[in-house]
Design an enzyme around this catalytic site. Sequence first.
Site, PDB file in Angstrom:
ATOM      1  N   ASP A  11      61.089  44.855  58.979  1.00 33.60           N
ATOM      2  CA  ASP A  11      60.370  45.384  57.697  1.00 33.60           C
ATOM      3  C   ASP A  11      61.599  45.886  56.814  1.00 33.60           C
ATOM      4  OD1 ASP A  11      57.833  45.305  58.868  1.00 33.60           O
ATOM      5  OD2 ASP A  11      58.492  47.141  60.404  1.00 33.60           O
ATOM      6  N   LYS A  34      59.313  39.365  63.483  1.00 37.61           N
ATOM      7  CA  LYS A  34      58.212  39.687  63.002  1.00 37.61           C
ATOM      8  C   LYS A  34      58.356  39.778  61.270  1.00 37.61           C
ATOM      9  CE  LYS A  34      55.605  43.419  62.977  1.00 37.61           C
ATOM     10  NZ  LYS A  34      54.820  43.876  61.672  1.00 37.61           N
ATOM     11  N   ASP A  61      53.087  38.173  60.464  1.00 36.99           N
ATOM     12  CA  ASP A  61      51.949  39.098  60.599  1.00 36.99           C
ATOM     13  C   ASP A  61      51.248  39.557  59.265  1.00 36.99           C
ATOM     14  OD1 ASP A  61      50.532  41.336  61.326  1.00 36.99           O
ATOM     15  OD2 ASP A  61      52.452  42.871  61.469  1.00 36.99           O
ATOM     16  N   LYS A  63      47.602  39.292  58.899  1.00 35.45           N
ATOM     17  CA  LYS A  63      46.457  39.666  59.344  1.00 35.45           C
ATOM     18  C   LYS A  63      45.239  39.166  58.198  1.00 35.45           C
ATOM     19  CE  LYS A  63      47.959  44.267  61.129  1.00 35.45           C
ATOM     20  NZ  LYS A  63      49.710  44.129  60.618  1.00 35.45           N
ATOM     21  N   LEU A  64      45.148  37.778  58.609  1.00 36.56           N
ATOM     22  CA  LEU A  64      44.141  37.149  57.541  1.00 36.56           C
ATOM     23  C   LEU A  64      42.729  37.534  57.671  1.00 36.56           C
ATOM     24  CD1 LEU A  64      46.607  35.315  57.153  1.00 36.56           C
ATOM     25  CD2 LEU A  64      45.152  33.698  56.521  1.00 36.56           C
ATOM     26  N   HIS A  65      41.919  37.904  56.762  1.00 40.69           N
ATOM     27  CA  HIS A  65      40.668  38.282  57.005  1.00 40.69           C
ATOM     28  C   HIS A  65      39.804  37.810  55.570  1.00 40.69           C
ATOM     29  CE1 HIS A  65      37.490  42.003  57.840  1.00 40.69           C
ATOM     30  NE2 HIS A  65      36.951  40.903  57.748  1.00 40.69           N
ATOM     31  N   ASP A  66      39.178  36.647  55.747  1.00 41.78           N
ATOM     32  CA  ASP A  66      38.336  36.228  54.556  1.00 41.78           C
ATOM     33  C   ASP A  66      37.297  35.379  55.102  1.00 41.78           C
ATOM     34  OD1 ASP A  66      37.544  35.218  51.953  1.00 41.78           O
ATOM     35  OD2 ASP A  66      39.670  35.628  51.188  1.00 41.78           O
ATOM     36  N   PRO A  68      35.629  32.063  56.641  1.00 39.66           N
ATOM     37  CA  PRO A  68      35.999  31.019  57.550  1.00 39.66           C
ATOM     38  C   PRO A  68      36.859  29.750  56.859  1.00 39.66           C
ATOM     39  CG  PRO A  68      34.042  31.473  58.164  1.00 39.66           C
ATOM     40  CD  PRO A  68      33.920  32.236  56.799  1.00 39.66           C
ATOM     41  N   ASN A  69      36.323  29.150  55.510  1.00 37.40           N
ATOM     42  CA  ASN A  69      36.928  28.202  55.011  1.00 37.40           C
ATOM     43  C   ASN A  69      38.206  28.487  54.544  1.00 37.40           C
ATOM     44  OD1 ASN A  69      36.769  25.474  53.667  1.00 37.40           O
ATOM     45  ND2 ASN A  69      36.708  26.495  51.969  1.00 37.40           N
ATOM     46  N   THR A  70      38.368  29.746  53.830  1.00 30.94           N
ATOM     47  CA  THR A  70      39.650  29.920  53.008  1.00 30.94           C
ATOM     48  C   THR A  70      40.713  30.342  54.262  1.00 30.94           C
ATOM     49  OG1 THR A  70      38.240  31.129  51.413  1.00 30.94           O
ATOM     50  CG2 THR A  70      40.632  32.020  51.846  1.00 30.94           C
ATOM     51  N   THR A 117      45.474  50.566  64.880  1.00 29.05           N
ATOM     52  CA  THR A 117      45.853  51.920  65.394  1.00 29.05           C
ATOM     53  C   THR A 117      45.749  53.111  64.571  1.00 29.05           C
ATOM     54  OG1 THR A 117      48.168  51.163  65.328  1.00 29.05           O
ATOM     55  CG2 THR A 117      47.295  51.124  67.392  1.00 29.05           C
ATOM     56  N   ARG A 179      59.261  52.447  72.005  1.00 27.88           N
ATOM     57  CA  ARG A 179      60.320  53.022  71.772  1.00 27.88           C
ATOM     58  C   ARG A 179      61.250  53.500  73.186  1.00 27.88           C
ATOM     59  NH1 ARG A 179      59.227  52.124  67.763  1.00 27.88           N
ATOM     60  NH2 ARG A 179      58.953  53.443  65.747  1.00 27.88           N
ATOM     61  N   GLY A 208      60.789  47.684  65.921  1.00 34.96           N
ATOM     62  CA  GLY A 208      61.357  47.878  64.578  1.00 34.96           C
ATOM     63  C   GLY A 208      62.315  48.601  64.549  1.00 34.96           C
ATOM     64  N   ARG A 209      62.429  49.827  63.832  1.00 37.31           N
ATOM     65  CA  ARG A 209      63.280  50.991  63.451  1.00 37.31           C
ATOM     66  C   ARG A 209      64.238  51.064  64.479  1.00 37.31           C
ATOM     67  NH1 ARG A 209      58.700  54.374  60.852  1.00 37.31           N
ATOM     68  NH2 ARG A 209      57.940  53.237  62.570  1.00 37.31           N
TER      69      ARG A 209
HETATM   70  O1  C5P Z   1      59.542  50.206  63.397  1.00 38.12           O
HETATM   71  P1  C5P Z   1      58.626  50.230  64.464  1.00 38.12           P
HETATM   72  O2  C5P Z   1      58.986  49.825  65.791  1.00 38.12           O
HETATM   73  O3  C5P Z   1      57.348  51.505  64.317  1.00 38.12           O
HETATM   74  O4  C5P Z   1      57.672  49.036  63.951  1.00 38.12           O
HETATM   75  C1  C5P Z   1      56.499  48.588  64.633  1.00 38.12           C
HETATM   76  C2  C5P Z   1      56.001  47.477  63.448  1.00 38.12           C
HETATM   77  O5  C5P Z   1      54.900  46.783  64.194  1.00 38.12           O
HETATM   78  C3  C5P Z   1      55.616  47.575  62.309  1.00 38.12           C
HETATM   79  O6  C5P Z   1      55.954  46.434  61.721  1.00 38.12           O
HETATM   80  C4  C5P Z   1      54.328  47.887  62.224  1.00 38.12           C
HETATM   81  O7  C5P Z   1      53.652  47.605  61.084  1.00 38.12           O
HETATM   82  C5  C5P Z   1      53.647  46.987  63.333  1.00 38.12           C
HETATM   83  N1  C5P Z   1      52.674  47.701  63.940  1.00 38.12           N
HETATM   84  C6  C5P Z   1      52.431  48.786  64.479  1.00 38.12           C
HETATM   85  N2  C5P Z   1      51.286  49.268  65.075  1.00 38.12           N
HETATM   86  C7  C5P Z   1      50.284  48.397  65.068  1.00 38.12           C
HETATM   87  C8  C5P Z   1      50.150  47.389  64.528  1.00 38.12           C
HETATM   88  C9  C5P Z   1      51.398  46.879  63.873  1.00 38.12           C
HETATM   89  O8  C5P Z   1      53.352  49.515  64.796  1.00 38.12           O
HETATM   90  N3  C5P Z   1      49.314  48.901  65.578  1.00 38.12           N
END
Ligand code: C5P
Length: 230
Positions: A11, A34, A61, A63-66, A68-70, A117, A179, A208-209
């Site tokens: 990210d 990712k 990541d 997250k396509l949503h359109d 079906p053809n597209t 979420t 975490r 991520g972080r």
């Molecule tokens: O930094 P962190 O570990 O929170 O990053 C989690 C990654 O997963 C981010 O890219 C966030 O957008 C993604 N994500 C999430 N929860 C979801 C779907 C995707 O944290 N339900």
Amino acid sequence: MREERPIIALDFPSFEDVKTFLNLFPSEEKLYVKIGMELYYAAGPEIVRYVKNLGHSVFLDLKLHDIPNTVGSAMAVLANLGVDMTNVHAAGGVEMMKAARQGLGEGPKLIAVTQLTSTSEEQMRDFQNIQTSLAESVVHYAKRTAEAGLDGVVCSAHEVEAIKAETSQDFVCLTPGIRPAGSAVGDQKRVMTPADAKVIGSDFIVVGRPITQAEDPVAAYQAIKAEWNA
Ligand code: C5P
């Protein structure tokens, strides 16, 4: 099928930041990363080619949503980029998911987002007008996803058991919100440690972080990887 490498959420706002981050790792360390909307829209498809050329695996990541053809045509483009995994919104429907599968081909993994979420049960009832519990809605979408021939879903680690029970043990559950014990939770509300995610049967964890913002990202990655595989 379980992936031993934690997926690192890149990210970052720019190509340069990604290069700096990836250069921290020894070149023989092949990562699974990712790439999300922010980075993809800023850096373009070139970022995927760059990361793939370094020998890393990519979960795109978007997250396509359109219609079906597209979605099917867009997936064919992503397959050509060499992505290892990508995703759609299950809410696009079974026909859309089938078109996505066909466009992407059988090689890369294709998973679906069920309920984000960030959606509360109250929001789901009032806005989407779905009058079940959030957990039931998630499992419902997961079953339709499996029927459409996709490999799995993105879900909270807390939902893995119920989803696998209602689909199959082979149905992939990719879980963010991970975490290591003692690290900052940030804006994540329901987190789980890598060790607990292993116990409940996650196939892929996304972190991520706790890695990207660590003082020593390589050490943080190795520690999380060790906990996930212990
Ligand atoms: O930094 P962190 O570990 O929170 O990053 C989690 C990654 O997963 C981010 O890219 C966030 O957008 C993604 N994500 C999430 N929860 C979801 C779907 C995707 O944290 N339900």
